[in-house]
Design a protein around this motif. Structure first.
Motif, PDB file in Angstrom:
ATOM      1  N   ILE A   1       1.118  -1.140  -0.320  1.00 55.05           N
ATOM      2  CA  ILE A   1       0.269  -0.002   0.417  1.00 55.05           C
ATOM      3  C   ILE A   1       1.234   1.114   0.244  1.00 55.05           C
ATOM      4  CG2 ILE A   1      -2.038   0.912   1.009  1.00 55.05           C
ATOM      5  CD1 ILE A   1      -2.013  -1.771   0.600  1.00 55.05           C
ATOM      6  N   PRO A   2       1.010   1.905  -0.976  1.00 55.90           N
ATOM      7  CA  PRO A   2       2.017   3.058  -1.525  1.00 55.90           C
ATOM      8  C   PRO A   2       1.476   4.683  -1.043  1.00 55.90           C
ATOM      9  CG  PRO A   2       0.638   2.609  -2.832  1.00 55.90           C
ATOM     10  CD  PRO A   2       0.170   1.723  -2.414  1.00 55.90           C
ATOM     11  N   TYR A   3       0.996   4.051   0.118  1.00 58.48           N
ATOM     12  CA  TYR A   3       0.410   5.537   1.567  1.00 58.48           C
ATOM     13  C   TYR A   3       0.958   5.142   2.740  1.00 58.48           C
ATOM     14  CZ  TYR A   3      -2.249   5.685  -2.916  1.00 58.48           C
ATOM     15  OH  TYR A   3      -2.216   6.346  -4.543  1.00 58.48           O
ATOM     16  N   GLY A   4       1.208   6.230   3.283  1.00 61.74           N
ATOM     17  CA  GLY A   4       1.564   5.892   4.420  1.00 61.74           C
ATOM     18  C   GLY A   4       0.652   7.333   5.870  1.00 61.74           C
ATOM     19  N   LYS A   5       1.664   8.244   6.413  1.00 64.03           N
ATOM     20  CA  LYS A   5       0.691   8.782   7.438  1.00 64.03           C
ATOM     21  C   LYS A   5       0.389  10.495   6.502  1.00 64.03           C
ATOM     22  CE  LYS A   5       2.404   8.522  11.566  1.00 64.03           C
ATOM     23  NZ  LYS A   5       2.930   8.538  12.782  1.00 64.03           N
ATOM     24  N   GLY A   6       0.833  10.522   5.287  1.00 60.87           N
ATOM     25  CA  GLY A   6       1.037  12.160   5.008  1.00 60.87           C
ATOM     26  C   GLY A   6      -0.417  12.351   4.467  1.00 60.87           C
TER      27      GLY A   6
ATOM     28  N   HIS B   1      -6.833   2.802  -4.618  1.00 63.05           N
ATOM     29  CA  HIS B   1      -7.244   2.652  -3.062  1.00 63.05           C
ATOM     30  C   HIS B   1      -8.193   2.002  -2.671  1.00 63.05           C
ATOM     31  CE1 HIS B   1      -5.122   7.192  -1.805  1.00 63.05           C
ATOM     32  NE2 HIS B   1      -5.095   7.084  -3.499  1.00 63.05           N
ATOM     33  N   TRP B   2      -7.654   0.709  -1.969  1.00 68.97           N
ATOM     34  CA  TRP B   2      -8.691  -0.290  -2.396  1.00 68.97           C
ATOM     35  C   TRP B   2      -9.775  -0.177  -1.098  1.00 68.97           C
ATOM     36  CZ3 TRP B   2      -7.775  -3.299  -6.603  1.00 68.97           C
ATOM     37  CH2 TRP B   2      -7.047  -2.942  -6.466  1.00 68.97           C
ATOM     38  N   LEU B   3      -9.426   1.181  -0.801  1.00 68.02           N
ATOM     39  CA  LEU B   3     -10.608   1.245   0.591  1.00 68.02           C
ATOM     40  C   LEU B   3     -11.356   2.353   0.624  1.00 68.02           C
ATOM     41  CD1 LEU B   3     -10.055  -1.285   3.969  1.00 68.02           C
ATOM     42  CD2 LEU B   3     -11.293  -1.786   1.588  1.00 68.02           C
TER      43      LEU B   3
ATOM     44  N   LEU C   1      -6.422  10.608   3.873  1.00 68.83           N
ATOM     45  CA  LEU C   1      -5.994   9.449   4.003  1.00 68.83           C
ATOM     46  C   LEU C   1      -5.950   8.151   3.379  1.00 68.83           C
ATOM     47  CD1 LEU C   1      -5.490  10.534   8.202  1.00 68.83           C
ATOM     48  CD2 LEU C   1      -3.612  10.362   5.941  1.00 68.83           C
ATOM     49  N   ASP C   2      -5.325   7.466   3.386  1.00 70.01           N
ATOM     50  CA  ASP C   2      -5.962   6.270   2.631  1.00 70.01           C
ATOM     51  C   ASP C   2      -6.185   5.395   4.121  1.00 70.01           C
ATOM     52  OD1 ASP C   2      -5.486   3.782   0.157  1.00 70.01           O
ATOM     53  OD2 ASP C   2      -4.732   3.110   1.908  1.00 70.01           O
ATOM     54  N   ILE C   3      -7.446   4.798   4.011  1.00 73.74           N
ATOM     55  CA  ILE C   3      -7.926   4.216   4.427  1.00 73.74           C
ATOM     56  C   ILE C   3      -7.792   2.505   5.403  1.00 73.74           C
ATOM     57  CG2 ILE C   3     -10.413   2.761   5.708  1.00 73.74           C
ATOM     58  CD1 ILE C   3     -10.723   5.504   4.887  1.00 73.74           C
TER      59      ILE C   3
END
Length: 401
Positions: A71-76, A104-106, A113-115
């Motif tokens: 998942i290429p998303y973090g806290k940013g 973004h799967w969810l 923010l990615d869920i």
């Protein structure tokens, strides 16, 4: 039980490997001939400036080789990916299509923010809160329950002078150890700093108790004050537990958090632990009263063993069977308490927690996915711990077999 263990195992893996599963920084990369692994923990030199991994946008760099997390998303916060639905074609805020690799799967929240990333990274926070608080609550509950159940109201004899001097010792010790030093708790950063400040406050409190106790023990105060009387330890601890349990736990947590005026996650863990030990203490107290009257304990007394030696080496190990289910139930309650405080935005960085996403979902109810998936995560985690607690209680209870 199998479902609970599998569910808990998934969340544990999420917590342990969260940076490898969901992060905006690569797992491995090569930049200007230098390799970084794991890159999310490394500092990188950019134009002569040493920057941390979270400060640097790795996608802007000309990386020679790179391995990105699943998942290429973090806290940013990505303002170009706000409130994206998990279904259908996904587009950025500017109208560009998002490639499948970066999907973004969810879905995402209002702040980008990615869920799924929040669920993965929030599992570490939830499990850390549960384990730390119940470890501390277990230690406090076992100590209080042990002393109350073993010494009861007649086995611990003290001089009247020492007993009376314990009252100002508790008042002065509590004032200097916790009220005067409350600003140290507010400014504590990280677990190590908070643990150090807590230990220092407990040391100051203990020094007051020991000093006043020794003063009453060693000085002559007259025949009346030198008389030895039983310390009603069981009654005192029982009344103290009833007083705390008479208050709603959430109200007590909110009051303590407001008094110390701190949103530090580790400090909030400490507060949750301080209101969660009473049930464990009651169970240990009852078991201690039962075990302390058995024959092998009487034999130890006849052999001349010291009371504390009998308590911790013989009585306590035989009284802990009922504690393990309480700890499992408490883990679920602690996770639920952390989610509640995050929902109320009383903990720092609450937007990256399960409860914080519920707050955002409440504000934009038409975007149902923002609250649904974190809510399911809270339910599954608490449900798994409750199932494990039930099975442990059945397994350790001879009557149920």
């Amino acid at each position: 039980m199998r479902f609970a263990l599998i569910t808990l195992g998934v969340f544990v893996c999420f917590g342990i490997f969260s940076n490898f599963l969901a992060s905006s920084s690569p797992i491995y990369c090569t930049y200007k001939g230098k390799s970084y692994f794991p890159a999310f923990q490394e500092k990188i030199m950019i134009d002569g400036v040493l920057q941390s991994s979270e400060q640097q946008n790795w996608r802007e760099l000309d990386l020679e080789s790179v391995i990105w997390p699943l998942i290429p998303y973090g806290k940013g916060i990505d303002m170009d990916h706000r409130t994206i639905s998990p279904f259908g074609e996904q587009k950025t805020y500017s109208g560009e299509s998002i490639p499948m690799r970066e999907r973004h799967w969810l879905g995402t929240g209002r702040n980008g923010l990615d869920i799924l990333a929040v669920i993965i990274r929030g599992s570490r926070r939830a499990l850390s809160v549960g384990i730390f608080t119940m470890l501390l609550a277990g230690i406090i509950g076992i100590l209080f329950g042990s002393f109350a159940g073993y010494f009861q109201d007649h086995k611990l004899l003290l001089k009247r002078a020492s007993l009376y001097l314990l009252i100002p010792a508790f008042i002065l010790g509590g004032f200097y150890a916790f009220y005067v030093r409350r600003f140290n708790f507010q400014t504590a950063e990280g677990a190590a700093s908070l643990i150090w400040e807590t230990c220092l406050s407990l040391l100051i409190f203990g020094l007051f108790i020991v000093a006043f106790f020794q003063l009453g023990k060693r000085m002559y105060w007259g025949k009346y004050l030198q008389e030895r009387i039983p310390l009603k330890l069981d009654s005192f601890i029982s009344r103290f537990m009833e007083l705390i349990q008479s208050l709603p736990p959430l109200l007590l947590i909110l009051s303590l958090a407001a008094f110390f005026d701190s949103q530090n996650i580790w400090f909030v863990m400490l507060i949750i632990a301080l209101v969660s030990w009473m049930g464990i203490a009651r169970v240990v107290r009852g078991e201690m009263m039962s075990v302390s009257e058995r024959e092998f304990i009487q034999a130890g007394k006849a052999l001349g063993l010291k009371p504390l030696q009998i308590l911790f080496r013989h009585v306590l190990p035989n009284s802990l069977a009922s504690v393990w289910p309480m700890l499992a139930f408490g883990l679920g309650s602690a996770i639920l308490a952390e989610a509640t405080l995050s929902f109320l935005a009383l903990i720092e960085d609450s937007q990256n927690s399960w409860g914080g996403m519920l707050t955002e979902g409440k504000l934009v109810r038409q975007h149902w996915w923002i609250a649904l998936f974190p809510g399911i995560s809270i339910f599954l985690c608490v449900f798994a711990f409750n199932i494990i607690g039930e099975k442990l209680r059945d397994f350790l209870d001879p009557k149920s077999q």
